[in-house]
Write an enzyme that holds these catalytic residues in place. Structure first.
Site, short mmCIF file in Angstrom:
data_model
loop_
_atom_site.label_atom_id
_atom_site.label_comp_id
_atom_site.label_asym_id
_atom_site.label_seq_id
_atom_site.Cartn_x
_atom_site.Cartn_y
_atom_site.Cartn_z
CE LYS A 1 5.68 -7.90 -7.53
NZ LYS A 1 6.48 -7.44 -6.76
N GLY B 1 5.54 -4.80 11.05
CA GLY B 1 6.23 -4.21 9.13
C GLY B 1 5.63 -4.80 9.17
CD GLU C 1 5.27 -1.23 2.65
OE1 GLU C 1 5.09 -0.50 2.36
OE2 GLU C 1 6.09 -2.07 1.95
CG ASP D 1 3.02 -8.92 -4.32
OD1 ASP D 1 3.83 -7.54 -4.94
OD2 ASP D 1 3.04 -9.78 -3.78
CE LYS E 1 5.44 -11.44 -5.46
NZ LYS E 1 5.40 -11.40 -3.67
#
Length: 343
Positions: A123, A205, A208, A219, A223
């Site tokens: 991105k 998992g 992070e 994030d 987007k």
């Protein structure tokens, strides 16, 4: 027909993409009429390049990252070279850098100078230099696709570009980050604090070790910014997005929303207000009737509001590297499928 691919970055998404090309290559040729040939992969150490195609089935046995390429290079006595951007399409998979957009921006620019089409999963370059990339693409006749950068497996960009072609989009809303959505859903379902839910996400998992980009909303902001610039014709930067993450959300906030019959979600929105395009990310209480109110776990969702077709919603999409890889492969197919339909 053969389509030659240059791949930049060889992390988990890129490796999953290689696996998909191996497993689905015959189907793609049968259905769309072209072979996919990966001729070069660029890493921080340089590039491995084979004109007749890299031996993908061998490559996946060597792991990921620059070390995998080094082991491949040593095994086949293939020297590292300076990056060569010659082929049909660049698939950009380097880590996202929203500060400078590099090294992705440089890779994209060099590829377009050679007339290559671009598929970007990363991105950073798009967020940092969207107008510059669009201008250069037009100058060199390159085509640009980046559905993998706008919520990976969830077909956010595809809906606007294909399903709503010819429609007037008035507003876009989305839950675009699976990690944040998992944390909020866990807090709601199990009466957990943010810290407790984050720890579970990390143990599974899903989050992070450093979850800042996810939980602070950046994030998601990247987007929705790409969707806004793509569909509203704006030239906004990340600094133009109002961003509030979920790290300050408490158990009390969650319970208060539930008592009202609402659900707390990290919502991204983009809409026009007079001549301005407003883009924001923040925790919002959604009424139970809202189409995104019941998007739980690591699922994502998007709603396009239009004048002609009303509201169109999509929910789901795998939140893992294979989903992002599949989105990149889909973009490659959509670049060339019209040509094959006419043959």
């Amino acid at each position: 027909m053969q389509k030659k691919i240059i791949l930049t970055g060889y992390g988990t998404v890129a490796k999953e993409l290689i696996k998909l090309i191996i497993h689905n290559g015959a189907l793609i040729k049968e259905k769309y009429g072209f072979d996919l040939l990966v001729t070069g992969i660029v890493s921080s150490k340089g590039m491995i390049y084979e004109e007749e195609g890299i031996k993908l089935s061998s490559l996946i046995d060597f792991g990921t990252g620059s070390e995998a390429l080094s082991r491949y290079s040593e095994y086949f006595k293939l020297p590292f070279t300076e990056p060569i951007f010659q082929g049909d399409v660049l698939i950009e998979c380097t880590p996202t850098n929203i500060e400078t957009g590099e090294p992705a921006l440089g890779y994209i620019q060099k590829s377009m100078e050679n007339g290559m089409d671009i598929v970007s999963v990363s991105k950073g370059a798009l967020v940092k230099s969207f107008d510059k990339i669009k201008t250069q693409a037009a100058k060199h006749g390159s085509r640009l696709k980046y559905s993998g950068a706008t919520a990976a497996a969830l077909p956010t960009f595809d809906i606007g570009e294909y399903s709503l072609a010819g429609c007037t989009i008035t507003r876009i809303e989305g839950i675009l980050n699976g990690t944040s959505n998992f944390i909020l859903a866990s807090m709601s379902e199990n009466n957990l604090s943010f810290e407790e839910a984050l720890k579970i996400a990390q143990e599974k998992g899903i989050a992070e070790a450093n979850p800042a980009l996810d939980v602070q909303g950046f994030d998601t902001a990247c987007k929705i910014l790409l969707l806004a610039n793509g569909f509203f014709g704006s030239s906004l930067l990340i600094d133009d997005v109002k961003i509030k993450g979920i790290e300050q959300v408490t158990k009390e906030d969650i319970q208060e929303a539930k008592q009202k019959g609402r659900t707390l979600k990290l919502l991204a929105s983009a809409y026009k207000e007079a001549e301005n395009v407003i883009v924001e990310v923040k925790p919002c209480e959604l009424e139970s009737e809202h189409p995104l109110a019941h998007v739980n776990g690591t699922n994502k969702g998007v709603v396009f509001e239009t004048i002609e077709m009303g509201a169109v919603c999509a929910i789901g999409g795998a939140s893992h590297p294979r989903g992002a890889a599949a989105a990149a492969l889909k973009d490659v197919i959509n670049l060339y499928r019209e040509t094959t339909w006419c043959t």
